[in-house]
Write an enzyme that holds these catalytic residues in place. Sequence first.
Site, PDB file in Angstrom:
ATOM      1  N   LYS A 199     -29.170  -1.038  -7.738  1.00 13.60           N
ATOM      2  CA  LYS A 199     -28.915   0.281  -7.139  1.00 13.60           C
ATOM      3  C   LYS A 199     -30.228   0.911  -6.635  1.00 13.60           C
ATOM      4  CE  LYS A 199     -24.757  -0.573  -7.787  1.00 13.60           C
ATOM      5  NZ  LYS A 199     -23.769  -0.394  -8.824  1.00 13.60           N
TER       6      LYS A 199
HETATM    7  C1  LIG Z   1     -22.402  -0.820  -9.439  1.00 13.89           C
HETATM    8  C2  LIG Z   1     -21.116  -0.116  -9.224  1.00 13.89           C
HETATM    9  C3  LIG Z   1     -20.370   0.411 -10.282  1.00 13.89           C
HETATM   10  C4  LIG Z   1     -20.687   0.130 -11.719  1.00 13.89           C
HETATM   11  O1  LIG Z   1     -21.929   0.485 -12.129  1.00 13.89           O
HETATM   12  P1  LIG Z   1     -22.491  -0.049 -13.539  1.00 13.89           P
HETATM   13  O2  LIG Z   1     -23.621   0.867 -13.836  1.00 13.89           O
HETATM   14  O3  LIG Z   1     -22.907  -1.464 -13.308  1.00 13.89           O
HETATM   15  O4  LIG Z   1     -21.394   0.054 -14.530  1.00 13.89           O
HETATM   16  C5  LIG Z   1     -19.261   1.170  -9.996  1.00 13.89           C
HETATM   17  N1  LIG Z   1     -18.849   1.363  -8.730  1.00 13.89           N
HETATM   18  C6  LIG Z   1     -19.508   0.847  -7.683  1.00 13.89           C
HETATM   19  C7  LIG Z   1     -19.022   1.122  -6.303  1.00 13.89           C
HETATM   20  C8  LIG Z   1     -20.646   0.075  -7.903  1.00 13.89           C
HETATM   21  O5  LIG Z   1     -21.279  -0.491  -6.853  1.00 13.89           O
END
Ligand SMILES: *Cc1c(COP(=O)(O)O)cnc(C)c1O
Length: 381
Positions: free
Chosen positions: A181
Amino acid sequence: MRKEFLPFTRPNVTAEDVEAVTEVLTSGWITNGPVNSEFESAVAEYTGAAHAVALSSATAAMHLVLKVLKIGPGDEVITPSMTWVSIANMVELAGAKCVFVDVDRDTLLVTPEAIKAAITPRTKLIVPVHFAGAALDLDGIYAAAGEIPVVEDAAHALGTFYKGRHIGGKRNAIYSFHAIKNITCGEGGMFVTGSKELADAVRRWKFHGIGMDAFDRQNRGRSPQAEVLSPGFKYNVTDICAALGLSQFRRIRQINSRRRELAMLYRKLLKDVPELAPLADPSGYDFVHAWHLFVVRVVSDRISRDAFMAKLKEKNIGTGLHFRSVHSQKYYRDTYRIAPGTLPNTDFNGERICSLPLFPDMSPDDVRDVVAAAKEVFAGK
Ligand SMILES: *Cc1c(COP(=O)(O)O)cnc(C)c1O
């Protein structure tokens, strides 16, 4: 051909990040403590949220929101299928059902119209996604939702603004700080909300059901008298991880503007590559993109998306697939049995999307390499 492999993404970790983490490691307090609170305050201030709760992941945040809202058997949650599986998985595990809505064919964003059409008396929650970091049509979506709670999936959207304000803002949103992210804790997430009640409940559920989780400065730890008010989970994030997140957060503007610069270069250069169709910007409102992903659709008659990805890899360029739609995966195929043609835009994109490399440490020359390699692939070289 490139000598060095260009990954689809790579975290931007600086000497300051290392220093911030080292400071926690040598401080005598490494699990959730003062740095968690600092990280929460910083994100709350930036996003305009009244309350923020740091968690071990965005998935954990979704789990807790479903618990707090008492969503279970007989309830429906409206969410797109063109997203990461974590929301749908949590809904399933809660015993509720997802109502998958289609997305706009060229933005991959859920529309107010699609949400409106999917609402039934069983609808208990709506979870739209700020896909790739583009802003949803929030005015339209909240108007369509009416009294039904909305939690914005902002996993891609730290730094996304809608009509001059950060998305989420006074409402409910979930951020992810997973390794790919825009900023990362390694693993981590944050729930932000305008509701003190909701924030307090999530905070309690996140740490054994004890009414507090924060490092108490006076006690130099947790109060020994803290007790279980109702059973809870263990979804706290360590200060080691929070320190990385907070340190990265301090660069969010630089990180996102670097991403934007690279994305604009892709858009310009890809005008010469008709076989790759980038996502379009949503229209009709003013917004700032966080550029979490640069997604293209492979629209060649001769080369499939999968072949394109494999060929780029042979040329030392990595790509990603965001996402394989939820309803097309085995469990969801078997249990939901969604009739072909129900989600046409999701299916169209599901077969064609591919994420090109995009991360702050990339250079404009890297972008040129990707575009040159793509041209070679389509020229049969
Ligand atoms: C990465 C992601 C998540 C989940 O995030 P985590 O921190 O890995 O649980 C949820 N929704 C979207 C659209 C994502 O890209």
